[in-house]
Design a protein around this motif. Structure first.
Motif, PDB file in Angstrom:
ATOM      1  N   ARG A   1      -9.078   4.647  -5.227  1.00  0.00           N
ATOM      2  CA  ARG A   1      -7.106   3.586  -4.390  1.00  0.00           C
ATOM      3  C   ARG A   1      -6.723   2.671  -4.198  1.00  0.00           C
ATOM      4  NH1 ARG A   1      -8.706   6.927   1.327  1.00  0.00           N
ATOM      5  NH2 ARG A   1      -7.987   8.992   1.341  1.00  0.00           N
ATOM      6  N   SER A   2      -7.596   2.123  -4.257  1.00  0.00           N
ATOM      7  CA  SER A   2      -7.984   0.828  -4.517  1.00  0.00           C
ATOM      8  C   SER A   2      -7.078  -0.168  -6.013  1.00  0.00           C
ATOM      9  CB  SER A   2      -8.716  -0.547  -4.572  1.00  0.00           C
ATOM     10  OG  SER A   2      -9.202  -0.092  -2.737  1.00  0.00           O
TER      11      SER A   2
ATOM     12  N   ASP B   1       5.707   7.483  -1.624  1.00  0.00           N
ATOM     13  CA  ASP B   1       7.138   6.943  -1.967  1.00  0.00           C
ATOM     14  C   ASP B   1       7.604   6.799  -3.479  1.00  0.00           C
ATOM     15  OD1 ASP B   1       6.348   6.406   0.209  1.00  0.00           O
ATOM     16  OD2 ASP B   1       4.658   4.784  -0.066  1.00  0.00           O
ATOM     17  N   LYS B   2       7.491   5.514  -4.004  1.00  0.00           N
ATOM     18  CA  LYS B   2       8.003   5.417  -5.493  1.00  0.00           C
ATOM     19  C   LYS B   2       7.194   5.247  -6.142  1.00  0.00           C
ATOM     20  CE  LYS B   2      12.755   3.462  -3.626  1.00  0.00           C
ATOM     21  NZ  LYS B   2      13.416   2.533  -3.597  1.00  0.00           N
ATOM     22  N   VAL B   3       6.136   6.738  -6.684  1.00  0.00           N
ATOM     23  CA  VAL B   3       4.927   6.744  -7.442  1.00  0.00           C
ATOM     24  C   VAL B   3       5.227   7.773  -7.727  1.00  0.00           C
ATOM     25  CG1 VAL B   3       2.797   6.283  -8.183  1.00  0.00           C
ATOM     26  CG2 VAL B   3       3.926   4.717  -6.772  1.00  0.00           C
ATOM     27  N   ASN B   4       5.256   8.309  -8.955  1.00  0.00           N
ATOM     28  CA  ASN B   4       4.643   9.928  -9.353  1.00  0.00           C
ATOM     29  C   ASN B   4       3.401  10.026 -10.324  1.00  0.00           C
ATOM     30  OD1 ASN B   4       6.371  11.876  -8.869  1.00  0.00           O
ATOM     31  ND2 ASN B   4       8.027  10.786  -9.968  1.00  0.00           N
ATOM     32  N   PHE B   5       2.627  10.982  -9.204  1.00  0.00           N
ATOM     33  CA  PHE B   5       0.862  11.415  -9.013  1.00  0.00           C
ATOM     34  C   PHE B   5       1.451  12.672 -10.375  1.00  0.00           C
ATOM     35  CE2 PHE B   5      -1.614   8.450  -6.781  1.00  0.00           C
ATOM     36  CZ  PHE B   5      -1.152   8.012  -6.124  1.00  0.00           C
TER      37      PHE B   5
ATOM     38  N   MET C   1       0.944  -1.083  -0.040  1.00  0.00           N
ATOM     39  CA  MET C   1       0.153  -0.516  -0.264  1.00  0.00           C
ATOM     40  C   MET C   1       1.317   1.601  -0.286  1.00  0.00           C
ATOM     41  SD  MET C   1      -3.280  -0.291   0.263  1.00  0.00           S
ATOM     42  CE  MET C   1      -4.064   1.017   0.268  1.00  0.00           C
ATOM     43  N   LEU C   2       0.734   2.163  -1.285  1.00  0.00           N
ATOM     44  CA  LEU C   2       1.295   4.036  -0.609  1.00  0.00           C
ATOM     45  C   LEU C   2       1.034   4.232   0.461  1.00  0.00           C
ATOM     46  CD1 LEU C   2       0.666   5.019  -4.517  1.00  0.00           C
ATOM     47  CD2 LEU C   2       2.630   4.434  -3.834  1.00  0.00           C
ATOM     48  N   ASN C   3       1.728   4.760   1.076  1.00  0.00           N
ATOM     49  CA  ASN C   3       1.551   5.690   2.455  1.00  0.00           C
ATOM     50  C   ASN C   3       1.978   7.425   1.913  1.00  0.00           C
ATOM     51  OD1 ASN C   3       2.015   7.339   4.909  1.00  0.00           O
ATOM     52  ND2 ASN C   3       4.315   6.412   5.154  1.00  0.00           N
ATOM     53  N   TYR C   4       0.566   7.426   1.747  1.00  0.00           N
ATOM     54  CA  TYR C   4       0.218   8.443   1.138  1.00  0.00           C
ATOM     55  C   TYR C   4       0.626  10.000   2.375  1.00  0.00           C
ATOM     56  CZ  TYR C   4      -2.729   6.844  -2.648  1.00  0.00           C
ATOM     57  OH  TYR C   4      -3.490   6.472  -3.713  1.00  0.00           O
TER      58      TYR C   4
END
Ligand SMILES: Nc1nc2c(ncn2[C@@H]2O[C@H](COP(=O)(O)OP(=O)(O)O)[C@@H](O)[C@H]2O)c(=O)[nH]1
Ligand SMILES: [Mg+2]
Length: 195
Positions: free
Chosen positions: A186-187, A69-73, A1-4
């Motif tokens: 989110r899911s 985390d390791k994702v770019n929005f 799960m991404l840690n927002y």
């Protein structure tokens, strides 16, 4: 799960040339000016105003990166804002097209559509560009609080038809005022990142 909780604003890009190659997979948000892109991103992040929102359309004119985390929005500028100058509309159009046409690591794009209104020609063009460039995308119908549940569901089917997207295209609906549909978004992001 991404840690927002790790979300932060990284930087804004005003031209395609400034964009660096993707370091991480990207989750992009695109749609007309004022459809609710920034509000939805804040709701996903559980933040009040990290992504600047506005009651007046046409405020975002750059591509804004928000790492989690390791994702770019990625908050993209809104299209179809009539009050912009012709030159500015051209620049924004090139920015949006350039983003989708430069072979970036786009894990998922959310195409946002206001659930209340018929789609515009620019929405149909945007959907067809995503398909042309083989960008994975899902539709999010925003401002679901403005319609009853039954009417909203009818409208989702109707608008998907107007958009000419394949019948198996994922379509979600959200309301940031009622906080509905946000967990589903989110899911779906988690699912897209696993692929
Ligand atoms: N009622 C309602 N208003 C919304 C919702 N999402 C956004 N808005 C409003 O729509 C306007 C534009 O939102 P914004 O996030 O700035 O749109 P953007 O231009 O696509 O980034 C603001 O006045 C928001 O408060 C929603 O789910 N329900
Ligand atoms: Mg915005």
């Amino acid at each position: 799960m991404l840690n927002y909780q790790t979300v932060r604003f990284d930087r804004a890009y005003g031209t395609v040339n400034q964009l660096k190659p993707s370091t991480y997979p990207e989750i992009a948000f695109i749609g007309r000016s004022n459809v609710g892109k920034s509000s939805l991103m804040n709701a996903i992040f559980r933040r009040k105003n990290l992504v600047k929102t506005s009651a007046t359309p046409g405020k975002t004119t750059s591509i804004n990166f928000f790492p989690v985390d390791k994702v770019n929005f990625v908050d993209l500028p809104g299209y179809a804002y009539a009050k912009r100058s012709k030159a500015e509309r051209k620049r924004i159009g090139e920015l949006i097209d350039g983003y989708f046409e430069s072979g970036r690591r786009i894990a998922l794009t959310f195409l946002l559509i206001d659930i209340r209104h018929d789609v515009m020609k620019s929405d149909i063009i945007m959907a067809s560009k995503l398909m042309e460039n083989e960008i994975p995308f899902a539709i999010i119908f925003t401002k679901a609080d403005k319609l009853s549940k039954a009417k909203g569901e009818r409208q989702m089917r109707e608008l998907c038809g107007q958009l000419n997207v394949p019948g198996d295209t994922v379509a979600l609906s959200t309301s940031v005022t009622k906080k509905t549909g946000i967990n589903e978004v989110r899911s779906y992001i988690e699912e897209a990142l696993r692929k």
